[in-house]
Design a protein around this motif. Structure first.
Motif, PDB file in Angstrom:
ATOM      1  N   ASP A  56       0.821  -1.023  -0.077  1.00  0.00           N
ATOM      2  CA  ASP A  56       0.112  -0.018  -0.033  1.00  0.00           C
ATOM      3  C   ASP A  56       0.946   1.276   0.015  1.00  0.00           C
ATOM      4  N   TYR A  62       4.406   8.681  -1.916  1.00  0.00           N
ATOM      5  CA  TYR A  62       3.378   9.274  -2.796  1.00  0.00           C
ATOM      6  C   TYR A  62       3.426  10.447  -3.321  1.00  0.00           C
ATOM      7  N   ARG A  75       0.114   4.821 -10.608  1.00  0.00           N
ATOM      8  CA  ARG A  75      -1.569   4.511 -10.506  1.00  0.00           C
ATOM      9  C   ARG A  75      -1.868   3.482 -11.521  1.00  0.00           C
ATOM     10  N   HIS A  77      -0.774   0.947 -12.416  1.00  0.00           N
ATOM     11  CA  HIS A  77      -0.331  -0.523 -11.663  1.00  0.00           C
ATOM     12  C   HIS A  77      -1.343  -0.991 -10.505  1.00  0.00           C
ATOM     13  N   ASP A  78      -2.227   0.269 -10.056  1.00  0.00           N
ATOM     14  CA  ASP A  78      -3.022  -0.235  -9.391  1.00  0.00           C
ATOM     15  C   ASP A  78      -3.922  -1.263  -9.353  1.00  0.00           C
ATOM     16  N   ALA A  80      -6.440  -2.048  -7.614  1.00  0.00           N
ATOM     17  CA  ALA A  80      -7.819  -1.607  -7.249  1.00  0.00           C
ATOM     18  C   ALA A  80      -8.508  -2.760  -6.443  1.00  0.00           C
ATOM     19  N   ARG A 109      -5.201   9.368  -1.019  1.00  0.00           N
ATOM     20  CA  ARG A 109      -3.863   9.322  -1.931  1.00  0.00           C
ATOM     21  C   ARG A 109      -3.046   7.951  -1.497  1.00  0.00           C
ATOM     22  N   LEU A 110      -3.782   6.921  -2.102  1.00  0.00           N
ATOM     23  CA  LEU A 110      -3.127   5.510  -2.007  1.00  0.00           C
ATOM     24  C   LEU A 110      -3.226   4.715  -3.165  1.00  0.00           C
ATOM     25  N   VAL A 111      -2.116   3.833  -3.440  1.00  0.00           N
ATOM     26  CA  VAL A 111      -2.428   2.960  -4.664  1.00  0.00           C
ATOM     27  C   VAL A 111      -1.445   1.632  -3.986  1.00  0.00           C
ATOM     28  N   SER A 112      -2.479   0.574  -4.302  1.00  0.00           N
ATOM     29  CA  SER A 112      -1.750  -0.827  -4.072  1.00  0.00           C
ATOM     30  C   SER A 112      -1.244  -1.587  -5.285  1.00  0.00           C
ATOM     31  N   LEU A 113      -0.009  -1.664  -5.166  1.00  0.00           N
ATOM     32  CA  LEU A 113       0.770  -2.408  -6.363  1.00  0.00           C
ATOM     33  C   LEU A 113       1.640  -3.350  -6.014  1.00  0.00           C
TER      34      LEU A 113
END
Length: 404
Positions: A56, A62, A75, A77-78, A80, A109-113
């Motif tokens: 995360d 970020y 983003r 590559h998120d 989701a 302001r988060l992306v999971s990858l």
């Protein structure tokens, strides 16, 4: 001026980007031999996770990626993920944290990858002309008043104004210049593992959520990467940090009491999955003349604290900005390195302390602690909890300076 950066992971690539932005010439050395998509596909076929597992990504890193102009690429590559569903060892749901709660905790302001996907974005940002060499690393370091000499595993010797050790918790640069790993390692009582699996039926059943099976002393996460593939995130208590000779056998032994989809997935575990001890690295001083450490090489916060990748990217920005206005002399470079450490270290120490305090709740050792954690997870989905917890997760803002 020229810098040699050891490590083509998140910390090393981000450091190279910021140094190049500051006008430095950079050479990045990486002991791993894999390169780009072909090797990534080969690793996935073997069931291994190049670059680790899902992270995360939020907070200071970020913000730094946004300043680098790379946020849209990251983003893209998120995964989701729509939430985290906790389950008993047999698969019965017990608690859930929805994706909207996770976004509130991060200030939206988060992306999971995958860690490896963040590496790919950072590597591409350097451009094809960047000097990035795979399959080579340092064997000897000789710092001097007018520069640093680095003897490499291929027998060549490189000279530069600065050597950056960004080669992770098991840093070779740190071992050569600062001393053995045992001097800086703080074991937190658990082992972690991850691997890919291909099973369309299980992947479909996982949907868009991370599913965490939990029992006293063990937890196993499963999540989907595509219609046919998924990945695991495994963490269990262990009496010491010694790693098993046969990690696959250890995983099958430790998780033998769990059901749901996990036994089927464990049957596909490769012989050498990603497997490591959960630990922190605490180095009293992050630099020596002409040598500096960044990322997990000097400030690994561990899974217990989280945000290791975020802090590595943020620290790389601070290092690059401090070195932007310096000259080639050892005194001026040393002063810049001292300012970098002065700005970043207090934040890292606070996050490491928080990780140590919460370690017993990351993988609860008893059924009673599991019950307490489930209740805490339910409460964390409220808006009030988000307002209270957000500063502890993302870190304070500081008078127009990068958030670190």
């Amino acid at each position: 001026m020229r810098a040699i950066v050891v490590g083509a992971g998140i910390a090393g690539l981000a450091t190279a980007w910021w140094l190049r932005e500051a006008g430095w010439e950079t050479t990045v050395l990486e002991q791993r031999t894999e390169r780009g998509g072909a090797a990534r596909t080969e690793a996935a076929t073997a069931g291994t996770l190049p670059g680790g597992y899902v992270i995360d990504f939020f907070g200071p890193g970020y913000d730094a990626v946004e300043r680098m102009g790379l946020l849209d690429r990251v983003r893209a590559h998120d995964l989701a993920l729509e939430g985290v569903q906790y389950r008993t060892p047999r698969g019965r749901p017990t608690a859930r944290m929805g994706g909207e709660a996770l976004l509130r905790l991060s200030g939206d302001r988060l992306v999971s990858l995958l860690r490896g996907d963040l590496e790919l974005v950072l590597r591409a940002s350097l451009g094809p002309e960047a000097d990035v060499r795979h399959g080579v690393g340092p064997v000897r370091v000789d710092p001097g008043g007018d520069g640093v000499s680095v003897e490499l595993t291929d027998g060549t010797v490189e000279r530069a104004d600065l050597l950056v050790g960004a080669d992770g918790t098991h840093s070779r640069v740190r071992a050569l210049v600062f001393g053995p790993e045992e001097d800086y390692r703080r074991y937190l009582g658990a082992h972690t593992a991850a691997f890919l699996f291909e099973d369309p039926e299980v992947a479909r059943a996982l949907g868009r959520e991370l599913h965490m099976l939990e029992a006293p002393g063990v937890q196993a996460g499963l999540y989907r990467l595509s219609e046919a593939t998924g990945a695991t995130f495994l963490c269990h208590l262990a009496p010491d940090g010694a790693l098993p000779a046969d990690p696959r056998a250890r995983l099958r032994q430790v998780y033998s009491g769990m059901g749901w989809h996990l036994p089927r997935v464990l049957e596909t575990c490769p012989p050498r999955p990603f497997y490591d001890a959960v630990e922190q690295i605490t180095v009293p001083a992050w630099s020596r003349p002409r040598v500096v450490l960044v990322g997990d090489a000097c400030h690994a916060v561990s899974l217990m604290a989280g945000q290791g990748a975020s802090m590595a990217v943020a620290a790389a920005e601070v290092l690059g900005r401090e070195l932007a206005a310096t000259g080639p002399s050892a005194e001026r470079i040393g002063a810049a390195l001292a300012r970098y450490e002065e700005r970043v270290k207090p934040v890292i120490e606070a996050k490491q302390a928080a990780g140590r305090r919460t370690a017993r709740w990351f993988v609860p050792a008893s059924a009673a602690r599991l019950l307490v954690r489930r209740q805490a997870l339910r409460l964390s989905s409220t808006r009030l909890a988000a307002r209270v917890m957000r500063p502890f997760l993302t870190g304070p803002d500081t008078a127009g300076r990068p958030r670190v």
